[in-house]
Motif scaffolding. Structure first.
Motif, short mmCIF file in Angstrom:
data_model
loop_
_atom_site.label_atom_id
_atom_site.label_comp_id
_atom_site.label_asym_id
_atom_site.label_seq_id
_atom_site.Cartn_x
_atom_site.Cartn_y
_atom_site.Cartn_z
N TYR A 113 0.84 -1.19 0.00
CA TYR A 113 0.00 0.00 0.00
C TYR A 113 0.88 1.25 0.00
O TYR A 113 1.97 1.23 0.57
CB TYR A 113 -0.89 0.06 1.25
CG TYR A 113 -1.92 -1.03 1.32
CD1 TYR A 113 -3.20 -0.82 0.84
CD2 TYR A 113 -1.61 -2.26 1.88
CE1 TYR A 113 -4.16 -1.82 0.91
CE2 TYR A 113 -2.56 -3.27 1.95
CZ TYR A 113 -3.83 -3.04 1.47
OH TYR A 113 -4.78 -4.03 1.54
N THR A 114 0.37 2.31 -0.61
CA THR A 114 0.96 3.63 -0.45
C THR A 114 -0.11 4.56 0.05
O THR A 114 -1.30 4.34 -0.18
CB THR A 114 1.54 4.19 -1.78
OG1 THR A 114 0.50 4.24 -2.76
CG2 THR A 114 2.72 3.38 -2.26
N ALA B 188 -2.00 8.30 0.19
CA ALA B 188 -2.27 9.41 -0.72
C ALA B 188 -1.14 10.41 -0.57
O ALA B 188 -0.67 10.68 0.53
CB ALA B 188 -3.61 10.05 -0.38
N VAL C 112 -1.28 -0.34 -9.68
CA VAL C 112 -2.36 -0.06 -8.74
C VAL C 112 -3.54 -0.94 -9.10
O VAL C 112 -3.94 -1.01 -10.27
CB VAL C 112 -2.79 1.42 -8.79
CG1 VAL C 112 -4.01 1.67 -7.91
CG2 VAL C 112 -1.65 2.32 -8.35
N SER D 150 -8.20 1.42 -4.91
CA SER D 150 -8.08 2.62 -4.08
C SER D 150 -8.85 2.36 -2.79
O SER D 150 -9.99 1.87 -2.84
CB SER D 150 -8.67 3.81 -4.83
OG SER D 150 -8.63 4.95 -4.01
N ARG D 151 -8.25 2.64 -1.68
CA ARG D 151 -8.90 2.43 -0.39
C ARG D 151 -9.22 3.78 0.24
O ARG D 151 -8.33 4.62 0.38
CB ARG D 151 -7.99 1.64 0.55
CG ARG D 151 -7.60 0.26 0.02
CD ARG D 151 -8.81 -0.66 0.05
NE ARG D 151 -8.44 -2.02 -0.26
CZ ARG D 151 -8.96 -2.72 -1.24
NH1 ARG D 151 -9.87 -2.19 -2.03
NH2 ARG D 151 -8.58 -3.96 -1.45
N ARG E 110 -5.53 5.37 0.69
CA ARG E 110 -4.39 4.55 0.28
C ARG E 110 -4.66 3.92 -1.08
O ARG E 110 -5.80 3.76 -1.49
CB ARG E 110 -4.14 3.44 1.30
CG ARG E 110 -3.65 3.97 2.63
CD ARG E 110 -3.58 2.85 3.68
NE ARG E 110 -2.98 3.30 4.91
CZ ARG E 110 -3.58 4.02 5.83
NH1 ARG E 110 -4.82 4.39 5.66
NH2 ARG E 110 -2.95 4.39 6.92
N LEU E 111 -3.56 3.55 -1.74
CA LEU E 111 -3.64 2.77 -2.97
C LEU E 111 -3.08 1.39 -2.69
O LEU E 111 -2.06 1.25 -2.02
CB LEU E 111 -2.83 3.44 -4.08
CG LEU E 111 -3.34 4.79 -4.56
CD1 LEU E 111 -2.38 5.36 -5.62
CD2 LEU E 111 -4.74 4.67 -5.13
N TRP F 188 -1.35 -1.82 -4.33
CA TRP F 188 -0.50 -2.18 -5.47
C TRP F 188 -0.27 -3.67 -5.49
O TRP F 188 -0.24 -4.32 -4.44
CB TRP F 188 0.85 -1.49 -5.35
CG TRP F 188 0.84 0.00 -5.38
CD1 TRP F 188 0.45 0.84 -4.37
CD2 TRP F 188 1.24 0.84 -6.46
NE1 TRP F 188 0.59 2.14 -4.76
CE2 TRP F 188 1.09 2.17 -6.03
CE3 TRP F 188 1.75 0.57 -7.73
CZ2 TRP F 188 1.42 3.25 -6.85
CZ3 TRP F 188 2.06 1.65 -8.54
CH2 TRP F 188 1.90 2.97 -8.11
#
Length: 152
Positions: free
Chosen positions: A102-103, A105, A119, A122-123, A146-147, A149
């Motif tokens: 996860y990354t 935003a 990706v 989207s969370r 968060r995204l 991946w």
């Protein structure tokens, strides 16, 4: 910070967690650990680590999926991309079929894209993991989108 050639090195759990404690911007070291890998410079100085463990989200913990739960670096260029690629190769070699991370935003995801990740979801922001039956301390990063991946 080094701009020289990097190479992969094995990293013990305790050493990876200490590196994360020293260098990660917003998370403490993860509790779990399946394996870690590091990036060292030509002098053998550890410049970055990736910690890989079971997925934090229980519904993704299917026995064939792992998660890069932390990466941390001293800002050495391309270190995280090297580690994301190595983590996926190692996970596949161990028989896993999927590797996620996860990354938050605002993070570019350049290291992930550089390693061939994509990706997949989207969370939305959420309040965090704290529940009355399982209290957890916040780390100042709750309520952040968060995204998700996935390695390819």
């Amino acid at each position: 910070m080094s701009e020289g050639r990097l190479h992969l090195v094995p990293v013990r759990s305790r050493d990876a967690k200490e590196f994360v404690r020293l260098w990660h911007r917003h998370h403490p070291p993860p509790a779990g650990h399946i394996f870690s890998v590091g990036a060292a410079d030509e002098a053998g100085i550890l410049r970055a680590v990736a910690v890989v463990g079971r997925p934090v989200a229980r519904h993704l913990d299917d026995g064939t999926t792992l998660e890069v739960t932390r990466t941390a670096s001293d800002s050495t260029r391309n270190a995280n991309s090297l580690l994301y690629g190595a983590a996926w190769r190692a996970a596949k070699a161990l028989g896993y079929r999927r590797l996620i991370t996860y990354t938050q935003a605002g993070e570019s995801g350049a290291s992930l894209r550089g390693a061939g990740w994509h990706v997949i979801a989207s969370r939305p922001p959420r309040a965090g993991w704290h529940t009355p039956s399982r209290p957890r301390a916040g780390h100042g990063n709750d309520r952040i989108p968060r995204l998700l991946w996935e390695a390819h």
